[in-house]
Enzyme design. Structure first.
Site, short mmCIF file in Angstrom:
data_model
loop_
_atom_site.label_atom_id
_atom_site.label_comp_id
_atom_site.label_asym_id
_atom_site.label_seq_id
_atom_site.Cartn_x
_atom_site.Cartn_y
_atom_site.Cartn_z
CE LYS A 66 -2.26 1.50 5.64
NZ LYS A 66 -1.84 2.24 4.55
CB ILE B 286 12.65 -3.47 -5.50
CG1 ILE B 286 11.93 -4.57 -6.03
CG2 ILE B 286 13.03 -2.32 -6.21
CD1 ILE B 286 12.44 -4.97 -7.39
CB THR B 287 14.58 -2.61 -0.31
OG1 THR B 287 13.19 -2.89 -0.19
CG2 THR B 287 14.76 -1.40 0.67
CE1 TYR C 1 15.33 -2.30 -16.02
CE2 TYR C 1 15.18 0.16 -16.15
CZ TYR C 1 15.08 -1.05 -15.62
OH TYR C 1 14.74 -1.06 -14.05
CD GLU D 74 9.32 3.73 -5.03
OE1 GLU D 74 10.02 2.88 -5.71
OE2 GLU D 74 9.24 4.83 -5.39
CB THR E 106 -0.79 -0.07 1.33
OG1 THR E 106 -0.05 -0.14 2.36
CG2 THR E 106 -1.98 -1.08 1.19
N GLY E 107 2.04 1.09 0.03
CA GLY E 107 3.12 2.20 -0.12
C GLY E 107 2.95 2.85 -1.47
CD GLU F 108 27.90 -2.87 -10.66
OE1 GLU F 108 27.35 -2.30 -11.28
OE2 GLU F 108 27.48 -2.70 -9.07
CG HIS G 188 25.30 -0.38 -7.90
ND1 HIS G 188 25.37 -1.07 -9.33
CD2 HIS G 188 23.89 0.13 -8.12
CE1 HIS G 188 24.45 -1.09 -9.81
NE2 HIS G 188 23.29 -0.11 -9.39
#
Lengths: 293, 396
Positions: free
Chosen positions: A43, A96-97, A159, A20, A17-18, A209, A247
């Protein structure tokens, strides 16, 4: 067949519900992902994006049969969220955080060692199986179904590679964003191995990387076990030693984790390494056309 | 977040790690007072004057000096404070010294010989666990030791389920060849050191050297401490240890606008969304015949405001001869970035260097339209290769 996620994956969103969580859950639903609900403690019982909200991951699993979770909770609570998902038996956990303390991730890694959950990330764009399921924050419209698998530590560079691949007339089977943190759930080698064993995938793009030894580990595995062409790129050829490049894990600490050292070992292991990030798609197309002959 | 030796030692001491005691001074007069205090508290006749900068190899650059009396303390302190200290880690321009640590002499003669040991605590990325790395070859450059005599470097892995165990601390003490009282002291030292590392959410501790004194005490003579920035919300009291004088002022300014900026030496500035693509963009600048002037990640929440801030930061660097903006829109929408470019350009008025804007992804077409209709003198590109060719073109 596909890797990690497909059209049958039942996905819940932790931090549903945030801001993001709401935005990206909507995008995932629009892509066709089976989002079956979400979790926001306190919730439970509400409805959000026409889907049920639960107080705990266990509730969500019991009521919806969810087997995949995507995590959008803030860094201070993310380690807890990953462990909650694992304890509830979620098979694939995508976090994802960005900005989770390293100490928390050491505990998470230890906690997961005897669980049947695979963690992707954290600090990653997620996983997408083209035309089937998007469990992440990537722009869905750039993906076209095809036979190239992608493994990458970076979001936008993924991407870029996908876009080039599609414009070269190819398509994507599954793209796995493994994340740019020092400790991540699924390593480059593990992700490459999944794609190598996937019958739908014919070629693999591996984007790494500076920092750490995961690309070298993957390269050695590919040399011993590889059956498909691999195109590689390492970002940070021009990065100075000792400086963190965005990163948390992207820092040259010694001679082995420079871009040059990684590119060398990847070449020695039979990977087609491109110097320029603009050549990734073209190189993959060339490698795959060799197979046809 | 890197902190100074004196700050690192204060943290260690608060966890019961024995340290070489010292008092920080900003003037030669304070240095003399500090030396008097060390004489009173620890009966230290001699003191060491140590430059406080965030770089190793200070001794090699003349930033660490022994002083045998108060006149020498004053002299050494006035030599070092304000000097531009060049070490193998500072780069040729060096770093200006603002403070010195006046530290007690711990190499006093006694019943046994002193012994220098190397010890660090850090993350083993491949294992996802912390390790204690140690060696009998203290006081030397550890990378040199690793290269020439790797058999003299030991590693002890810490299981996160149970933490450091007593047998591990004992093993370290015995492997270092310590006996009797010194051995017991080392066991205590290792336990306290690991507790400090773990509790403070540190990314690295490097204590080089750890000293066994002539009376068999074990203490930290130096302390390089790096705190995990992602965990600082749990340690707000350490935030004030950040020394902005140690950082590039442009990088500090960028941080205030939530931009991740690292200054480099090249001639082509860049502004990119995402760390990986930012590094790749630096690489393509080099391939195109330029040198990257910076790393700049505008992040996932870039809007007109942050892009404008990015522009202003890049343009502070007089070496910048061109700017490449490379945005692949996923979360960030290209039209918002385009609007940022247009607003910034108009506000700054006359940007003296050519700008190449490459926008691809979400709302890329709207973005291109915005740029094209703005009447700005910018080169636009869609493919990365085209952007690289434009860099070559504007540099020639």
């Amino acid at each position: 067949m596909s890797v990690l996620v497909n059209k049958d994956s039942k996905v819940i969103v932790q931090g549903f519900t945030g801001n993001e969580g709401t935005y990206h859950a909507s995008q995932m639903i629009e892509y066709g992902t089976q989002v079956v609900g979400g979790v926001t403690p306190g919730k439970g019982g509400q409805t959000h994006l026409d889907r049920p909200v639960f107080n705990t991951v266990q509730d969500a699993v019991d009521k919806t049969g969810a087997n995949v979770s995507i995590i959008f909770v803030p860094p201070a609570f993310a380690a807890d969220a990953i462990m909650e998902a694992a304890s509830a038996g979620i098979a694939v956990i995508v976090c994802i955080t960005e900005g989770i303390p390293t100490k928390d991730m050491i505990q998470v890694k230890s906690y997961l060692s005897d669980k049947n959950s695979r963690l992707i990330g954290p600090n990653c764009p997620g996983v997408i199986t083209a035309d089937e399921a998007k469990i992440g924050i990537m722009p869905g419209f750039i993906f076209r179904k095809g036979k190239v698998g992608v493994v990458s530590k970076s979001g936008t560079l993924t991407y870029e590679a996908v876009d080039q691949t599609v414009k070269a007339g190819l398509g994507i089977s599954t793209a796995i964003g493994i994340g740019g943190d020092p400790i991540i759930g699924t390593t480059t080698k593990e992700a490459v191995e999944l794609l190598m064993n996937d019958p739908e995938t014919e070629g693999i793009i591996m984007i790494g990387e500076i920092g750490g030894g995961m690309e070298a580990e993957a390269a050695k595995w590919i040399q011993a076990n590889g059956t498909k062409p691999v195109v590689g790129f390492i970002a940070g050829q021009t990065a100075p030693a000792g400086r963190r490049m965005g990163h948390a894990g992207a820092i040259v600490g010694g001679a082995d984790d420079t871009a040059a050292a990684k590119m060398k070992i990847m070449r020695e292991c039979g990977i087609r390494v491109v110097e320029s990030p603009a050549e990734i798609g073209k190189a993959m197309a060339e490698e795959l056309s060799k197979l046809v002959k | 977040m890197n902190i100074h030796e004196y700050q690192g030692k204060a943290i260690l001491k608060s966890f019961g790690v024995r340290i070489q005691e010292g008092i920080v001074a900003e003037t030669p007069e304070q240095a003399v007072e500090a030396a008097k205090q060390l004489k009173a508290d620890f009966n230290s006749d001699w003191v060491v004057v140590k430059a406080q900068i965030h770089a190793g190899g200070r001794g090699k650059g003349g930033g660490v000096k022994l002083a045998k009396n108060l006149d020498e303390v004053k002299q050494r302190a006035s030599d070092i404070i304000g000097m531009q200290l060049v070490t193998p880690q500072t780069g040729p321009e060096g770093k200006k010294v603002g403070k010195v640590l006046i530290a007690q002499d711990v190499y006093y003669p006694g019943e046994s010989e002193t012994k220098e040991i190397y010890m660090s605590v850090l993350l083993d990325r491949a294992k996802g666990r912390n390790i204690i790395m140690y060696s009998t070859e203290g006081g030397m450059d550890i990378e040199e030791v690793a290269e020439k005599t790797p058999e003299l470097i030991f590693k002890e892995e810490i299981d996160p389920k149970v933490g450091l165990q007593g047998f591990q601390a004992r093993k370290i003490a015995f492997n270092l060849g310590l006996t009797g009282e010194a051995n017991k002291e080392m066991v205590k030292f290792v336990a306290a050191l690991y507790k400090a590392y773990d509790t403070t959410d540190s990314s690295m501790f490097e204590i080089n050297p750890v000293l066994k004194t002539s009376d068999n005490k074990i203490l930290a003579v130096d302390a390089k401490v790096d705190l995990d920035e992602n965990a600082l919300y749990r340690h707000k009291d350490y935030l004030e240890m950040r020394d902005f004088a140690e950082e590039d002022p442009t990088e500090v300014e960028a941080g205030k606008s939530n931009l991740n900026y690292v200054k480099l030496d090249g001639n082509v500035g860049c502004m990119v969304n995402g760390a990986g693509l930012a590094m790749a963009t630096m690489d393509i600048i080099k391939i195109a015949g330029g040198e990257p002037a910076n790393f700049l990640d505008v992040g996932g929440t870039a809007n007109a405001e942050t892009v404008k801030a990015g522009f202003n930061i890049i343009l502070q660097d007089p070496n910048v001869k061109a700017i490449l903006i490379n945005i692949f829109g996923g979360i960030v929408r290209c039209d918002r970035v385009a609007q940022g470019v247009i607003d910034a350009y108009k506000e700054i008025g006359n940007i003296p260097v050519p700008i190449i804007v490459r926008l691809q992804g979400t709302n890329a077409e709207e973005a291109k339209k915005l740029i094209d209709e703005s009447g700005l003198k910018v080169f636009s590109a869609i493919q990365l290769k085209e952007a690289a060719d434009l860099v070559t073109k504007v540099l020639s």
